[in-house]
Each structure stands twice: as C-alpha cells, then as structure tokens.
Scaffold this motif. Structure first.
Motif, short mmCIF file in Angstrom:
data_model
loop_
_atom_site.label_atom_id
_atom_site.label_comp_id
_atom_site.label_asym_id
_atom_site.label_seq_id
_atom_site.Cartn_x
_atom_site.Cartn_y
_atom_site.Cartn_z
N ASN B 119 0.76 -1.21 0.08
CA ASN B 119 0.17 -0.09 0.17
C ASN B 119 0.98 1.22 -0.05
OD1 ASN B 119 -1.57 2.33 0.78
ND2 ASN B 119 -2.96 0.92 2.07
N LEU B 120 0.64 2.22 -0.92
CA LEU B 120 1.49 3.21 -1.15
C LEU B 120 1.12 4.34 -0.24
CD1 LEU B 120 4.13 3.35 -2.79
CD2 LEU B 120 2.79 3.96 -4.64
N VAL B 121 -0.01 4.23 0.54
CA VAL B 121 -0.50 5.58 1.32
C VAL B 121 -0.36 5.06 2.88
CG1 VAL B 121 -2.38 6.95 1.63
CG2 VAL B 121 -2.07 5.72 -0.73
N CYS B 122 -1.11 4.29 3.19
CA CYS B 122 -1.55 4.16 4.60
C CYS B 122 -0.06 3.80 5.37
CB CYS B 122 -2.32 3.12 4.96
SG CYS B 122 -3.88 3.52 3.87
N PRO B 123 0.38 2.67 4.90
CA PRO B 123 1.52 2.49 5.95
C PRO B 123 2.75 3.50 6.14
CG PRO B 123 1.39 0.65 4.14
CD PRO B 123 0.55 1.97 3.88
N VAL B 124 2.92 4.65 5.47
CA VAL B 124 3.59 5.72 5.46
C VAL B 124 3.71 6.42 7.09
CG1 VAL B 124 4.66 7.65 4.48
CG2 VAL B 124 3.60 5.95 3.02
N GLY B 125 2.19 6.39 7.46
CA GLY B 125 2.25 7.38 8.56
C GLY B 125 2.35 6.71 9.78
N TYR B 126 2.67 5.19 9.86
CA TYR B 126 2.67 4.48 11.04
C TYR B 126 4.13 4.17 11.49
CZ TYR B 126 -2.04 4.35 11.59
OH TYR B 126 -3.51 4.78 11.69
N ASP B 127 4.68 4.68 12.51
CA ASP B 127 5.82 4.34 12.98
C ASP B 127 5.94 2.97 13.53
OD1 ASP B 127 8.59 4.28 13.91
OD2 ASP B 127 8.40 6.14 15.40
N LEU B 128 6.78 2.16 13.10
CA LEU B 128 6.85 0.67 13.90
C LEU B 128 7.90 0.40 14.74
CD1 LEU B 128 5.97 -1.15 10.45
CD2 LEU B 128 4.44 -0.06 12.26
N GLY B 129 8.65 1.38 14.93
CA GLY B 129 9.91 1.29 15.77
C GLY B 129 11.22 0.97 14.96
#
Lengths: 222, 222
Positions: B119-129
């Motif tokens: 997904n080129l949109v939603c994952p970008v905003g989530y810091d996963l550590g």
C-alpha cells in the motif's frame, strides 16, 4: 469507541452514495468505479476507452489522487474530467464525489467513470454511488495479489487482467490466478487486456456496453 | 471529532513504536521497514537479501498481509518469519509488531526486516519502531507514482527502483522519475535493482551493511 466512529462515517457515506446513485440513474448515467493498485493501468485503460466511445457516448471522468492533476490532464484530452486531490487520503468517498459532480456538465453524459486512488485495500469499502466495481490487476504485480487482498475480488463486477502483453516477461502464474480468483468469486467475468497492444479491449468495450444497458441487472456491492 | 480519535491513535502508536525501537537498539538489532505498492517486489527482494546474508547475520522477518501466509511461507525458507494478518487492515501498526515480536527468538538476530502491507499510502504514517524506511517502486508501475504519492518518497531513507530488468519493455520515463523524486527529496539514495537478474543488488547489500553499522546516523521520520 473508534469502531463506532468509523461505523457512523460509513453509514453517512452510504446514505450519500445512495443519493448519488439515484441522481445518476435518474439522468440515465452509468457509473463504473475503477479500483486497483497504483500503476495497474487505470488511466491508460480509460484513455483507450474514452477514445473508443468518443462520438458514441457522452463521457465524463472523476479521478482521485493524493496529489497532482496529472491523470486529469491526460484524460481531459478525451472528455471532461474533474481531479479530486485527497491530500493524503487513501480512497475516494461519496462526499468527494458529490462535491466533484457540480464541476461537470452532466447533460448529455451517458457514462461517468470514477478512477479511484491507487490502493488495493481502502477504496473497496466505500460506496461512491457507482453501478459497478471494475477491479484491475496487472500481470507485473503477481498472481498472489488475489489471495492476499481478497475483498476487492469478492465484490468486483468485472476483473481486468491488465498489461497482458508483458505476460511473457514476468513470472505470473495464470492457472493459479484463476484458481485463487474462482475460490473468492465463482462468477465474475475476467478479461485479459492490454491497453498497449489492444489485446482483449473489444471484450472490455462489449462488457461496458452491455452493462450500461442494464445497470440494475445486478445490485452493486457497497 | 474523528480527527481527535485518529490523533490519539497515532500518539499511542508512536509511544509504543519508541519502546520497540529502544528495545531493538538495546539488543543491537537493525530494523528496516519495507513499504511499496502491492507487487513491487518486496518479498522477492527479501528472499535474495536473506539468502545473501545467511551465515553473516542473524536475520528475522515480520511480514504483514490482509490474508494468507504465503509471504511467510516463502521467507521461512531463509529465516525465522512471523506473518501478521491484518484481516482487512491497510497497514501495520506498532501494536501488531509488538504482538509479533515474542513469536521470534531474537537472541543472535542482527537484522529484523519488516515487510509492510502492500500500500503506497497508509503504511507511511505509522512508526513501527523501525530504523529506516525502505521505499520500493517498480518500473512497471510508471514514474508518475512518485509525484502522485509524495509522502513516502519524502520520508524514505533509501529508494529502490525495482524490476529494472523490465525497463526495456515498459514506458517508464527514467529522467522524469529522478526529476520528480529530487523535487521531493534531494538527498535520498536511489538504487536501480532487479531481484531476477541480480542487477544493482550489491549496492543494496552495501547500503544495508553501512546503515546497520550506524543506525543512529539519521533519525528516521515517523
């Protein structure tokens, strides 16, 4: 708590989508909603489609992107087009479509195409008032995208396997593709097409023509 | 109202991501987060990468998908792997990663790869550590995906132009790609690679090696 908020948002969206659908059907306008990953070929397919039906149908386009008006610039060569910039948003919703519609002159329009934001997940859940969900998957993405992103294929009214001209260069397992797709959706028509070579495009034009003549034949999934 | 809820969710996510980052750094584990459209080649790149560093590094993988364990099955050939099924969710978040970590034996692990949902949109905003955002774009998607989905390229620590072996078969404008990318991010390294032919893979392995040795050189964007 969060779930309730999202439920309310979806309820509002669906109510507005029903109004859009009633409005479009009242005007005799058929509305397909094109959904796929980024780069599956939605815009190029629309270019060839608008070109093919020019002079036959009145056509208009609503196209969604996070940023830029590049798709609208390409499509405006063929038909009146409104670009929606979602400003980071990952899908179109009914309110965006409702806000875009007054920017189009819908008198004499027979088909209003909606090109959704390139995203295989989020656009699937939002009813836009469309008559049909057109799902695209390009052979370069790999056949595993069917099983891994199941909801779109379950709800699709037609599946276009795009960039079929590249099949010889990529490790796309066609048999597995059909097997996985049929496990999710036993009846959806599947068309193998290439906007570059024209392969399969007649079948797509025929599908559009037949479906436009009886948009109520099948109620679209939300 | 909705904005507040989302802000709180993001705040909670970021706090948890900071804990994950501190935990991983305490253990000396480098953590890249791979983000791209569906079908850009994340899994195949990881297969070649795990194979290359086998015997050199301890390696582990967390892989996210809406459904199926297909990616995990492929990657488990090379290293211990945990599959997260998001059940329709469009991105990984820090809680999913925190829940997955106890399923891995992290003793002796040097690199923990996270393969996000395509997904080129939603994952970008989530810091996963994670320590670095690895952004992939395949030549078959078209160069316009840079300008149309700007946030990922702005925040990327490295950009991989994948499926470079297919460049001769597709209308990908390389000059325009670099022009658009540089307008968003003047400094990010760009590597043209093909997991199929091996082209450019050494540069990717060198980038990983160098970055693992100094993960703190550059604080990652959230």
């Amino acid at each position: 708590m969060r779930v309730d908020v999202v439920h309310n948002v979806l309820k509002l969206n669906d109510a507005l989508a029903q109004q859009i659908r009633a409005d479009l059907r009242g005007r005799g306008i058929f509305c397909p909603n094109l959904i796929s990953s980024p780069g599956s070929g939605k815009t190029t397919l629309l270019e060839r489609t608008l070109e093919h039906f020019r002079g036959t149908w009145g056509q208009a386009v609503i196209v969604g992107d996070l940023a830029t008006s590049r798709d609208a610039e390409r499509l405006a060569e063929y038909a009146q087009t409104v670009q929606i910039n979602t400003d980071g948003g990952c899908h179109l919703d009914a309110a965006m479509v409702a806000n875009a519609m007054p920017h189009l002159d819908l008198d004499g329009v027979d088909v209003l195409y909606i090109e959704n934001v390139g995203n295989l997940v989020c656009p699937v859940g939002y009813d836009l008032g469309h008559d049909a969900k057109v799902a695209l998957i390009s052979v370069t993405e790999g056949e595993d995208k069917v099983a891994k992103y199941p909801r779109l294929w379950r709800e699709a009214d037609v599946v276009l396997l795009t960039k079929a001209d590249l099949l010889q260069y990529v490790p796309f397992d066609v048999a597995r593709f059909y097997e996985d797709l049929r496990a999710l959706n036993g009846t959806v028509p599947v068309l193998e097409v290439s906007s570059m070579t024209g392969q399969g495009m007649d079948a797509w034009f025929e599908w559009l023509t037949a479906r436009r003549e009886s948009p109520n034949a099948q109620e679209p999934a939300a």
